[in-house]
Design a protein around this motif. Structure first.
Motif, PDB file in Angstrom:
ATOM      1  N   ALA A 157       0.945  -1.160  -0.150  1.00  0.00           N
ATOM      2  CA  ALA A 157       0.022  -0.023  -0.099  1.00  0.00           C
ATOM      3  C   ALA A 157       0.739   1.173  -0.031  1.00  0.00           C
ATOM      4  N   VAL A 171      -3.392   5.603   1.813  1.00  0.00           N
ATOM      5  CA  VAL A 171      -4.769   5.187   2.254  1.00  0.00           C
ATOM      6  C   VAL A 171      -5.551   6.411   2.572  1.00  0.00           C
ATOM      7  N   ASN A 181     -11.158   7.001   4.354  1.00  0.00           N
ATOM      8  CA  ASN A 181     -12.044   6.001   4.745  1.00  0.00           C
ATOM      9  C   ASN A 181     -11.290   4.737   5.254  1.00  0.00           C
ATOM     10  N   ALA A 182     -10.034   5.138   5.404  1.00  0.00           N
ATOM     11  CA  ALA A 182      -8.959   3.983   5.949  1.00  0.00           C
ATOM     12  C   ALA A 182      -8.918   2.798   4.946  1.00  0.00           C
ATOM     13  N   GLN A 183      -9.057   3.101   3.553  1.00  0.00           N
ATOM     14  CA  GLN A 183      -9.119   2.124   2.458  1.00  0.00           C
ATOM     15  C   GLN A 183      -7.744   2.397   1.812  1.00  0.00           C
ATOM     16  N   VAL A 184      -7.230   1.345   1.248  1.00  0.00           N
ATOM     17  CA  VAL A 184      -6.159   1.785   0.308  1.00  0.00           C
ATOM     18  C   VAL A 184      -6.519   2.398  -0.956  1.00  0.00           C
ATOM     19  N   SER A 185      -5.782   3.471  -1.135  1.00  0.00           N
ATOM     20  CA  SER A 185      -6.351   4.353  -2.370  1.00  0.00           C
ATOM     21  C   SER A 185      -5.032   3.968  -3.680  1.00  0.00           C
ATOM     22  N   TYR A 226      -1.773   1.433  -4.708  1.00  0.00           N
ATOM     23  CA  TYR A 226      -0.605   0.582  -4.475  1.00  0.00           C
ATOM     24  C   TYR A 226       0.703   0.715  -5.287  1.00  0.00           C
ATOM     25  N   PRO A 254     -11.902   0.409  -5.193  1.00  0.00           N
ATOM     26  CA  PRO A 254     -12.514  -0.427  -4.689  1.00  0.00           C
ATOM     27  C   PRO A 254     -13.707  -1.060  -5.517  1.00  0.00           C
ATOM     28  N   GLU A 255     -14.397  -0.180  -6.369  1.00  0.00           N
ATOM     29  CA  GLU A 255     -15.512  -0.623  -7.073  1.00  0.00           C
ATOM     30  C   GLU A 255     -15.119  -1.283  -8.317  1.00  0.00           C
TER      31      GLU A 255
END
Length: 160
Positions: A78, A81, A84-88, A90, A124-125
């Protein structure tokens, strides 16, 4: 016909030349690649660039040089982040160590290390699209690694 002739003269006038074969050390005329399976994508890319440079890939028993892939590792980490604490984002990497040893001669290239990285945004979508994007980046990195190895071999041939 006249158009083709004019274009040819124009190309010659600007100094255009077709790229010739890449010179590699003559000791590598018959080379074996070890440390990778023949199905490995990097092996296939190495085979293409070495064949293009006039190197014949042969079994180890028939080789005048051995290109040994000592260590090939790749991974993903990663980079950033989001709120929303999600990886944005990599980063993918490939690390490679190799050496070349003459067989029946004194030719040698000491251990060399190459590391390539690429980064990409993660949505993520669109997970399926992200996997495809990562796969394309890895394929590109393998081609780049093969070209970098060839450039280093060529530099060795040019060194007196």
């Amino acid at each position: 016909m006249a158009l083709v002739l004019m274009l040819s003269l124009l190309l010659l006038a600007c100094g255009f030349q077709l790229r010739g074969g890449t010179d590699v050390p003559p000791e590598m005329a018959r080379t074996a690649i070890t440390g990778l399976s023949a199905a490995n994508p990097l092996f296939i890319d190495l085979q293409l660039v070495l064949n293009g440079a006039g190197v014949m890939l042969v079994p180890l028993g028939e080789a005048t040089a051995e290109l040994h892939i000592q260590d090939l590792r790749s991974g993903r980490r990663a980079l950033s982040v989001g709120r929303n604490a999600q990886v944005s984002e990599y980063e993918i990497f490939t690390h490679l160590r190799y050496w070349v040893q003459g067989r029946g001669n004194d030719f040698q290239i000491p251990e060399q290390t190459l590391t390539l990285t690429r980064d990409y945004l993660f949505d993520p979508e669109g997970v399926l699209g992200q996997a495809e994007q990562e796969q394309r980046l890895r394929e590109s990195m393998n081609r780049d690694l093969a070209q970098l190895i060839l450039l280093r071999l060529r530099a060795t041939a040019e060194t007196p």
